[in-house]
Design a protein around this motif. Structure first.
Motif, PDB file in Angstrom:
ATOM      1  N   ALA A 295       0.713  -1.323   0.190  1.00 35.91           N
ATOM      2  CA  ALA A 295      -0.527   0.015  -0.043  1.00 35.91           C
ATOM      3  C   ALA A 295       0.429   1.446  -0.132  1.00 35.91           C
ATOM      4  O   ALA A 295       0.978   2.585  -0.765  1.00 35.91           O
ATOM      5  CB  ALA A 295      -1.513  -0.038   0.910  1.00 35.91           C
ATOM      6  N   PRO A 296       1.789   1.606   0.805  1.00 36.36           N
ATOM      7  CA  PRO A 296       2.464   2.122   0.590  1.00 36.36           C
ATOM      8  C   PRO A 296       3.525   2.548  -0.132  1.00 36.36           C
ATOM      9  O   PRO A 296       3.449   3.854  -0.712  1.00 36.36           O
ATOM     10  CB  PRO A 296       3.496   2.331   2.179  1.00 36.36           C
ATOM     11  N   LEU A 297       3.602   1.784  -0.852  1.00 36.07           N
ATOM     12  CA  LEU A 297       4.270   1.925  -2.421  1.00 36.07           C
ATOM     13  C   LEU A 297       3.803   2.233  -3.843  1.00 36.07           C
ATOM     14  O   LEU A 297       4.009   3.021  -4.409  1.00 36.07           O
ATOM     15  CB  LEU A 297       5.116   0.356  -2.717  1.00 36.07           C
ATOM     16  N   ALA A 298       2.533   1.904  -2.823  1.00 31.02           N
ATOM     17  CA  ALA A 298       1.421   2.047  -4.326  1.00 31.02           C
ATOM     18  C   ALA A 298       1.199   2.863  -4.764  1.00 31.02           C
ATOM     19  O   ALA A 298       1.299   3.930  -4.996  1.00 31.02           O
ATOM     20  CB  ALA A 298       0.403   0.671  -4.704  1.00 31.02           C
ATOM     21  N   LEU A 299       1.073   3.818  -3.408  1.00 30.49           N
ATOM     22  CA  LEU A 299       0.761   5.493  -2.983  1.00 30.49           C
ATOM     23  C   LEU A 299       1.958   6.056  -3.564  1.00 30.49           C
ATOM     24  O   LEU A 299       1.262   7.308  -4.436  1.00 30.49           O
ATOM     25  CB  LEU A 299       0.101   5.867  -1.689  1.00 30.49           C
ATOM     26  N   ALA A 300       2.898   6.434  -3.299  1.00 25.99           N
ATOM     27  CA  ALA A 300       4.226   6.518  -4.092  1.00 25.99           C
ATOM     28  C   ALA A 300       4.233   6.209  -4.998  1.00 25.99           C
ATOM     29  O   ALA A 300       4.330   6.990  -5.925  1.00 25.99           O
ATOM     30  CB  ALA A 300       5.183   6.241  -3.171  1.00 25.99           C
ATOM     31  N   ALA A 301       3.557   5.456  -6.125  1.00 24.54           N
ATOM     32  CA  ALA A 301       3.548   5.527  -6.953  1.00 24.54           C
ATOM     33  C   ALA A 301       3.061   6.365  -7.557  1.00 24.54           C
ATOM     34  O   ALA A 301       2.977   7.297  -8.103  1.00 24.54           O
ATOM     35  CB  ALA A 301       4.277   3.994  -7.544  1.00 24.54           C
ATOM     36  N   SER A 302       1.700   6.085  -7.472  1.00 23.99           N
ATOM     37  CA  SER A 302       0.421   7.165  -7.679  1.00 23.99           C
ATOM     38  C   SER A 302       0.416   8.283  -7.554  1.00 23.99           C
ATOM     39  O   SER A 302       0.433   8.841  -8.133  1.00 23.99           O
ATOM     40  CB  SER A 302      -0.576   6.236  -7.517  1.00 23.99           C
TER      41      SER A 302
ATOM     42  N   PHE B 125       0.748  10.823 -11.226  1.00 21.60           N
ATOM     43  CA  PHE B 125      -0.549  11.538 -11.015  1.00 21.60           C
ATOM     44  C   PHE B 125      -0.238  12.686 -10.499  1.00 21.60           C
ATOM     45  O   PHE B 125      -0.823  13.346 -10.605  1.00 21.60           O
ATOM     46  CB  PHE B 125      -1.929  10.176 -11.274  1.00 21.60           C
ATOM     47  N   GLY B 126       0.447  12.612  -9.816  1.00 20.69           N
ATOM     48  CA  GLY B 126       0.238  13.576  -8.712  1.00 20.69           C
ATOM     49  C   GLY B 126      -0.775  13.065  -6.932  1.00 20.69           C
ATOM     50  O   GLY B 126      -1.888  12.414  -7.050  1.00 20.69           O
TER      51      GLY B 126
ATOM     52  N   GLU C 167      -6.472  10.783 -16.191  1.00 21.96           N
ATOM     53  CA  GLU C 167      -7.244  11.169 -15.087  1.00 21.96           C
ATOM     54  C   GLU C 167      -7.926   9.709 -15.518  1.00 21.96           C
ATOM     55  O   GLU C 167      -8.432   9.542 -15.148  1.00 21.96           O
ATOM     56  CB  GLU C 167      -8.305  12.118 -15.887  1.00 21.96           C
ATOM     57  N   THR C 168      -7.820   8.774 -17.461  1.00 27.82           N
ATOM     58  CA  THR C 168      -8.443   7.966 -17.310  1.00 27.82           C
ATOM     59  C   THR C 168      -7.853   6.593 -16.345  1.00 27.82           C
ATOM     60  O   THR C 168      -7.722   5.259 -16.884  1.00 27.82           O
ATOM     61  CB  THR C 168      -9.399   7.369 -18.963  1.00 27.82           C
ATOM     62  N   ARG C 169      -6.519   6.769 -16.450  1.00 27.28           N
ATOM     63  CA  ARG C 169      -5.298   5.798 -15.929  1.00 27.28           C
ATOM     64  C   ARG C 169      -4.854   5.838 -14.526  1.00 27.28           C
ATOM     65  O   ARG C 169      -4.517   5.072 -13.588  1.00 27.28           O
ATOM     66  CB  ARG C 169      -4.233   6.194 -16.718  1.00 27.28           C
ATOM     67  N   VAL C 170      -5.647   6.487 -13.900  1.00 22.88           N
ATOM     68  CA  VAL C 170      -5.335   6.999 -12.347  1.00 22.88           C
ATOM     69  C   VAL C 170      -5.869   5.685 -11.441  1.00 22.88           C
ATOM     70  O   VAL C 170      -7.581   5.636 -12.250  1.00 22.88           O
ATOM     71  CB  VAL C 170      -5.651   8.416 -11.903  1.00 22.88           C
ATOM     72  N   PRO C 171      -5.288   4.604 -10.397  1.00 23.69           N
ATOM     73  CA  PRO C 171      -6.488   4.296  -9.570  1.00 23.69           C
ATOM     74  C   PRO C 171      -7.537   5.034  -9.622  1.00 23.69           C
ATOM     75  O   PRO C 171      -7.170   5.859  -8.267  1.00 23.69           O
ATOM     76  CB  PRO C 171      -5.093   3.728  -8.861  1.00 23.69           C
TER      77      PRO C 171
ATOM     78  N   CYS D  56       2.496  11.533  -0.244  1.00 24.53           N
ATOM     79  CA  CYS D  56       3.358  12.912  -1.127  1.00 24.53           C
ATOM     80  C   CYS D  56       4.853  12.964  -1.481  1.00 24.53           C
ATOM     81  O   CYS D  56       5.166  14.186  -2.118  1.00 24.53           O
ATOM     82  CB  CYS D  56       2.943  13.971   0.152  1.00 24.53           C
ATOM     83  N   LEU D  57       5.027  11.904  -0.634  1.00 24.43           N
ATOM     84  CA  LEU D  57       6.599  11.640  -1.332  1.00 24.43           C
ATOM     85  C   LEU D  57       6.412  11.077  -2.410  1.00 24.43           C
ATOM     86  O   LEU D  57       7.468  11.890  -3.554  1.00 24.43           O
ATOM     87  CB  LEU D  57       6.834   9.700  -0.391  1.00 24.43           C
ATOM     88  N   GLY D  58       5.902  10.161  -2.925  1.00 22.45           N
ATOM     89  CA  GLY D  58       5.265  10.256  -3.771  1.00 22.45           C
ATOM     90  C   GLY D  58       5.727  11.318  -5.050  1.00 22.45           C
ATOM     91  O   GLY D  58       5.965  11.592  -5.781  1.00 22.45           O
ATOM     92  N   GLY D  59       4.134  12.355  -4.597  1.00 23.37           N
ATOM     93  CA  GLY D  59       4.662  13.717  -5.598  1.00 23.37           C
ATOM     94  C   GLY D  59       5.475  14.473  -5.276  1.00 23.37           C
ATOM     95  O   GLY D  59       5.262  15.676  -6.553  1.00 23.37           O
TER      96      GLY D  59
END
Length: 199
Positions: free
Chosen positions: A22-29, A33-34, A102-106, A163-166
Motif C-alpha cells: 500500500a505505501p509503495l502503491a501510494l508513492a507510485a501513484s 499522477f500527482g 485522468e483515465t489511468r489514475v487508480p 506526498c513523497l511520491g508527489g
C-alpha cells in the motif's frame, strides 16, 4: 494509558508505514499522477484498511487457521490484484506538463480492493490487536478505540507516502527517469507481496 497509547502509535506507524504494497502503491501513484488526482486511491486504501481492522477484530485469524486453503486463496488473490496495480503504474505513459492522465489514475475502488486483499494489512492488525490493545474498560470499547487510533495513524502515514511520491512528480515529464521510477516502484510492490507470500 499514555505509555500504551504511545506504544500503539509507534507499532502502527512501523507496521503500516514500512515499505509494503500500500505505501509503495501510494508513492507510485503520487509520483505518476500527482497527489490531488491520487486522493481517491488513498481514500479507497483507507476504506479497505477499515475492513482489515474489522476483520482482525472479528476473528478472521481463527477462520483462516481453521481453513488454511482460504488463507492461501486470499493471499494469491491479493497478490494478483496488487500485481495489476503495479503494471498499471509501471506502464503509464510519460506526460507532457499540461497533459491529463485522468483515465489511468487508480480509483477509490482500486484502493479499496487493493487493501481489502492486502495480506500485510491483516497480518499487521492481528499483531497490533494481540500485543498493543489499549487498556480500556470493556472489551468492545478497547478494540474500537485501538482501531480508531490505528486508522488515524495509517491515514497520516499513507498521506506522507503519497506526498513523497508527489515530490518526485517533476521527474515524470522526463522519459527515462519517469520509466525508471515507475518500474522501480512496481518491482518494489511485487517484491513486498512476494515477501509476504514466501513467509
Amino acid at each position: 494509558m499514555p505509555e500504551a497509547l504511545f506504544s500503539l502509535i509507534a507499532a502502527t506507524g512501523l507496521l503500516l508505514g514500512s515499505p509494503g504494497p500500500a505505501p509503495l502503491a501510494l508513492a507510485a501513484s503520487g509520483a505518476t499522477f500527482g497527489v490531488r488526482k491520487s486522493t481517491g486511491f488513498l481514500i479507497g486504501i483507507l476504506l479497505g484498511l477499515c475492513i482489515a481492522i474489522v476483520g482482525a477484530t472479528a476473528g478472521v485469524a481463527a477462520l483462516l487457521s481453521a481453513w488454511p486453503e482460504a488463507h492461501f486463496i486470499v493471499q494469491v488473490g491479493g497478490a494478483l490484484y496488487i500485481g495489476y496495480i503495479a503494471i498499471k503504474i509501471a506502464t503509464a505513459p510519460v506526460l507532457n506538463p499540461g497533459q491529463s492522465a485522468e483515465t489511468r489514475v487508480p480509483s477509490l475502488l482500486d484502493g479499496f480492493i487493493f487493501n481489502l486483499l492486502n495480506p500485510k494489512a491483516y497480518a499487521a492488525f492481528f499483531a497490533i490487536f494481540s500485543q498493543f490493545l489499549l487498556p480500556i474498560e470493556g472489551h468492545g470499547p478497547s478494540y474500537l478505540v485501538t482501531g480508531l487510533v490505528c486508522l488515524l495513524v495509517a491515514a497520516l502515514v499513507d498521506f506522507l507516502w503519497l506526498c513523497l511520491g508527489g515530490s518526485l512528480r517533476p521527474l515524470f515529464h522526463k522519459p527515462l527517469p519517469a520509466r525508471v521510477i515507475r518500474v522501480s516502484f512496481a518491482l518494489l510492490m511485487v517484491a513486498a507481496v512476494a515477501t509476504v507470500l514466501l513467509r
